[in-house]
Design a protein around this motif. Sequence first.
Motif, PDB file in Angstrom:
ATOM      1  N   VAL A  15     -23.826 -22.309 -41.854  1.00 35.45           N
ATOM      2  CA  VAL A  15     -22.939 -22.198 -40.696  1.00 35.45           C
ATOM      3  C   VAL A  15     -23.397 -23.221 -39.660  1.00 35.45           C
ATOM      4  O   VAL A  15     -24.418 -23.031 -38.998  1.00 35.45           O
ATOM      5  CB  VAL A  15     -22.962 -20.778 -40.094  1.00 35.45           C
ATOM      6  N   ASP A  16     -22.665 -24.311 -39.562  1.00 34.24           N
ATOM      7  CA  ASP A  16     -22.993 -25.358 -38.604  1.00 34.24           C
ATOM      8  C   ASP A  16     -22.001 -25.298 -37.451  1.00 34.24           C
ATOM      9  O   ASP A  16     -20.789 -25.164 -37.680  1.00 34.24           O
ATOM     10  CB  ASP A  16     -22.937 -26.736 -39.269  1.00 34.24           C
ATOM     11  N   PRO A  17     -22.471 -25.399 -36.196  1.00 31.47           N
ATOM     12  CA  PRO A  17     -21.562 -25.286 -35.049  1.00 31.47           C
ATOM     13  C   PRO A  17     -20.541 -26.411 -34.949  1.00 31.47           C
ATOM     14  O   PRO A  17     -19.520 -26.255 -34.276  1.00 31.47           O
ATOM     15  CB  PRO A  17     -22.509 -25.302 -33.845  1.00 31.47           C
TER      16      PRO A  17
ATOM     17  N   GLU B 100     -18.398 -23.983 -41.938  1.00 30.35           N
ATOM     18  CA  GLU B 100     -19.049 -23.107 -42.916  1.00 30.35           C
ATOM     19  C   GLU B 100     -18.805 -23.606 -44.336  1.00 30.35           C
ATOM     20  O   GLU B 100     -17.679 -23.949 -44.693  1.00 30.35           O
ATOM     21  CB  GLU B 100     -18.496 -21.685 -42.765  1.00 30.35           C
TER      22      GLU B 100
ATOM     23  N   ILE C  17     -26.401 -15.747 -45.359  1.00 35.65           N
ATOM     24  CA  ILE C  17     -25.793 -16.597 -44.331  1.00 35.65           C
ATOM     25  C   ILE C  17     -26.920 -17.323 -43.609  1.00 35.65           C
ATOM     26  O   ILE C  17     -27.878 -16.692 -43.164  1.00 35.65           O
ATOM     27  CB  ILE C  17     -24.977 -15.749 -43.333  1.00 35.65           C
TER      28      ILE C  17
ATOM     29  N   MET D  35     -27.832 -19.690 -40.473  1.00 40.75           N
ATOM     30  CA  MET D  35     -27.364 -20.195 -39.186  1.00 40.75           C
ATOM     31  C   MET D  35     -28.507 -20.857 -38.442  1.00 40.75           C
ATOM     32  O   MET D  35     -29.677 -20.581 -38.722  1.00 40.75           O
ATOM     33  CB  MET D  35     -26.796 -19.044 -38.334  1.00 40.75           C
TER      34      MET D  35
ATOM     35  N   LEU E 281     -17.891 -17.420 -37.748  1.00 46.10           N
ATOM     36  CA  LEU E 281     -19.338 -17.633 -37.754  1.00 46.10           C
ATOM     37  C   LEU E 281     -19.694 -18.966 -37.107  1.00 46.10           C
ATOM     38  O   LEU E 281     -20.744 -19.100 -36.475  1.00 46.10           O
ATOM     39  CB  LEU E 281     -19.872 -17.567 -39.191  1.00 46.10           C
ATOM     40  N   GLN E 282     -18.827 -19.950 -37.246  1.00 47.61           N
ATOM     41  CA  GLN E 282     -19.051 -21.240 -36.586  1.00 47.61           C
ATOM     42  C   GLN E 282     -19.103 -21.058 -35.072  1.00 47.61           C
ATOM     43  O   GLN E 282     -19.969 -21.621 -34.395  1.00 47.61           O
ATOM     44  CB  GLN E 282     -17.954 -22.230 -36.955  1.00 47.61           C
TER      45      GLN E 282
ATOM     46  N   ALA F 177     -22.378 -19.424 -34.065  1.00 47.04           N
ATOM     47  CA  ALA F 177     -23.489 -20.382 -34.012  1.00 47.04           C
ATOM     48  C   ALA F 177     -23.503 -21.135 -32.690  1.00 47.04           C
ATOM     49  O   ALA F 177     -24.574 -21.519 -32.199  1.00 47.04           O
ATOM     50  CB  ALA F 177     -23.396 -21.358 -35.177  1.00 47.04           C
TER      51      ALA F 177
END
Length: 372
Positions: A9-11, A15, A40, A42, A314-315, A318
């Motif tokens: 999960v990268d901001p 994902e 997951i 993060m 999820l992004q 993060a």
Amino acid sequence: MELERVLVVDPVDGEYTANVRISGTKIEAIARIGGEFNSIAMPGFVDTHSHGAVGINCMTMNTGDLQKWERFAETHGVTSLIPTTVSADSNEMKRVADLVSNYVSERPRTAVRGVHYEGPYINPKKKGAQNPSAIRPATIKELRSVLSDIVVLITMAPEIEGFLEVLPEIFKHEIIVSIGHTDATYSQIKEAYESGCGRMTHFPNGMNVLHHREIGCVGAGFLLPMKLEMIVDGIHTAPEFVQMVHKIRGSEAIILVTDSLDATGLSDGMYDLGGLKVEVKGSTATLEDGTLAGSTLTMERAANNFHRWTDCSLQELAKVTSYNALQNLGIPNRGRFKEGFVADLVLLNRKLEVEETILAGQSVFKAREGQG
């Protein structure tokens, strides 16, 4: 170290399932593979506003206490921790700053990143759980005595005496000024923003409320492009308010914090905050007059609450738990899944419970079998 079949999960990049190779302190390679994932992964959580935990109080701690506090934070996914003072005299402020500075300089691998001075340059009308006897105007003379490279954040009220005059001295040290414990008008906050203050402390707590003839602090938080610290414990902010801020300002604006006390991770009882008695019952910490006095929140629970209340991706999660805070502090090499970045990571299960925390490429916490 190899992370196999994790949901990265990268901001920024989003994902995707991948294998991640870590070499030394950094991410060496990321191989996208698609398909199912085991955990997951993060960026590690960042807590820029915490007064203590597990019996440790920022104002009275020693080096051993800080290490215990850091270990506790790591069990909840934190890889960047900013110990936060309360309003105090300059000697007490310097003591904390010197202790943290020595602690960091003696450790090549640590989650502790600096100090946050919450006060004493705030409005006594909006003191919250700050000791009124320690609150005072800001002066260049005093700031020169308490500022150092380890201080990364100062919470101040823009309407107090000397505020605009001392800003250049603070900014000279590349310190972020966050607006908080304030009764400022919208125009005063706008002036502070235009002077370089782009952050608000535990929004909207310790601030005046929104009114249609004077939108004040809360209105400024919605209208101006400032970063907003938020304590998402369901006590300081209702789930619906968190949802509203997310909907209006978006995940780019929000920085989750705990504002945790020394009672965090302990049982109910009486505790101390800057010389004030604090009673903890359940998840609520209050002064004798009922004023909220920090929280017993962890970043793990904050992430869970925000995800559940806002239905964010999820992004986005993060961003609010890590990336936004690091960007705000000017730390460019953490908070991303990218080759060459420091491997500060947290592995979570599908319930967003911490399975493992990795600090600068080293596993510093792993949940026992059956936990997570």
